[in-house]
Scaffold this active site. Sequence first.
Site, PDB file in Angstrom:
ATOM      1  N   GLU A   1      35.785  40.853  37.121  1.00 15.99           N
ATOM      2  CA  GLU A   1      37.010  41.120  36.379  1.00 15.99           C
ATOM      3  C   GLU A   1      38.222  41.057  37.312  1.00 15.99           C
ATOM      4  O   GLU A   1      38.213  41.630  38.409  1.00 15.99           O
ATOM      5  CB  GLU A   1      36.925  42.512  35.747  1.00 15.99           C
ATOM      6  CG  GLU A   1      38.167  42.932  34.996  1.00 15.99           C
ATOM      7  CD  GLU A   1      38.098  44.366  34.503  1.00 15.99           C
ATOM      8  OE1 GLU A   1      38.961  44.746  33.698  1.00 15.99           O
ATOM      9  OE2 GLU A   1      37.181  45.112  34.929  1.00 15.99           O
TER      10      GLU A   1
ATOM     11  N   LYS B   1      40.134  40.206  26.395  1.00 17.54           N
ATOM     12  CA  LYS B   1      39.469  41.496  26.208  1.00 17.54           C
ATOM     13  C   LYS B   1      39.970  42.186  24.949  1.00 17.54           C
ATOM     14  O   LYS B   1      41.172  42.304  24.708  1.00 17.54           O
ATOM     15  CB  LYS B   1      39.707  42.390  27.431  1.00 17.54           C
ATOM     16  CG  LYS B   1      38.909  43.691  27.388  1.00 17.54           C
ATOM     17  CD  LYS B   1      39.103  44.507  28.650  1.00 17.54           C
ATOM     18  CE  LYS B   1      38.258  45.766  28.621  1.00 17.54           C
ATOM     19  NZ  LYS B   1      38.467  46.610  29.827  1.00 17.54           N
TER      20      LYS B   1
ATOM     21  N   CYS C   1      34.257  44.536  31.381  1.00 23.69           N
ATOM     22  CA  CYS C   1      34.158  45.929  31.828  1.00 23.69           C
ATOM     23  C   CYS C   1      33.676  46.855  30.712  1.00 23.69           C
ATOM     24  O   CYS C   1      32.577  46.719  30.201  1.00 23.69           O
ATOM     25  CB  CYS C   1      35.492  46.383  32.425  1.00 23.69           C
ATOM     26  SG  CYS C   1      35.336  47.825  33.522  1.00 23.69           S
TER      27      CYS C   1
END
Length: 518
Positions: free
Chosen positions: A281, A338, A390
């Site tokens: 990430e 995301k 994540c």
Amino acid sequence: FCASPGKPQANNCRAFRMRAISARLKITGAALAGLIYPLAFSPFDLFGVAPVALGILFFIWRSSNPTQAAWCGFAFGMASFAVGVSWIYVSLNTFGNMPPVLAGISVAMFGAIMALYPALVGWAQAKLSGSITTWRWVFFMPPLWILGEWLRGILLSGFPWLYLGYSQVDTPLALLLPLTGTLGVGLWVTLATGLALALFFSRSIPRVFSAIALLVLFGLILIAKMPRDVMPDGNPVQVAVIQNNISLKDKWNSEQSSMIANRFLQQSLALNEVDLIVWPEAALPFYRDEIDPVFSNQLKQHDADYLIGLLERERVERGSPYYNVALGVGTENAVYRKHQLVPFGEYLPFASLLSWLLEYLQIPMSDFSSGPLNQEPMDLAGTQIGVSICYEDAFTTVINASALHSRVLVNLSEDAWFGDSLAPHQRLQMARARALETGRPMIRASNSGLSAIISHDGSVDKVAPQFRAVILRGRVQPMTGTTPFVALGNYPVILICLFLLAIGILRHHLWGQAKPEC
């Protein structure tokens, strides 16, 4: 009032004192059970502790009125979250630059909010069951506990940490994950715990009933062993995960960004016989439109495809929305934005009231915009890749949406925010549960560890140690087919919980008012 022995006032006072002592002992016992509960999860992995801790709480709840049960549930929750998510303090203080006192207060407030869920469960099971005592163990406590976990995972952006089912990833109960998901495994454990308590301590529930019900639960595990519609699809993919263990201070230092990017590039170009190279990430700590064309061409000319974490903005102007993204570099470029953002880390809830908090946190890039839930998989390395970033791999809705049209799952993470705490181990455990639930292999790429290659059966094929620069190489087998849990989600488990509650409430209204149970 209490000075004259033998008088009614004195007897009432002694009774009051005994009730007060009993209440304090119950709350203390619940808190101690909460303290040991996190030992069931990684990195401790003492899976048997979970039903023991919950059994203690259930036993205490049996003889508690609604108010007592609520306080006992609150004590259990406060203690379990104080230990199990202690890493929040590390994130706020060590890496968010929040003063120790304020960080401690923030963690305590967060723990208190999370403890409201078991408190509500405790109050509800006592209130709904009325005079019923031991039947609470079967028809009230198990379904309400799971409904409490479910609500905790969706309300206020959700916090699905320390779900009971995660503690059983290394037990035969893991076979249930493709069928019922983590909440379903948790329901199995709570029902088994309640039935075991009834078997040994109840005189109102027939022991034959408890024994037969326990046998039925164990029979479900045998059913879970039956073949499913998940099977290999194509050739294995050779994978390399680059874990460079770059400090957060260096990563977000603009003077270091070019050096960091070149380090990843040179390491990748030196890799041979690899189909897919994965960077963590925000491996490139700048915007996609700032990538040098020469850099992009070098990526394109390499034999392998790439999956890279970085940032993206809609426009160059100040104030333009920006995103935490994964860039797929293959025959054609693809981007995943995301969806599930981290509160206070990637966006600020109630921004008009809490904007002052960002001054203390000082977290770089802390006002992201959210991408859509359903995004197309990426065509990389000859297969379809479902991407998450994540925190997202803790949410089954996000992973199920990704797995529905993909063959391999990849999660890009930055676990340096958690330091040397429980969080990276807990996150690896949750990733294993996602692999089992979806029947898909998962690749975890983390900057500081634990990067891992996880098979579709939840086993960890390769794992990189923490706080070391490592290139993790392995292979994954793409899988096709849809598990029942991906197809149906948590709805069957929620319906079972509501059905059990309906039976318990019906029993209470038909028989529970006649006379209290012994």
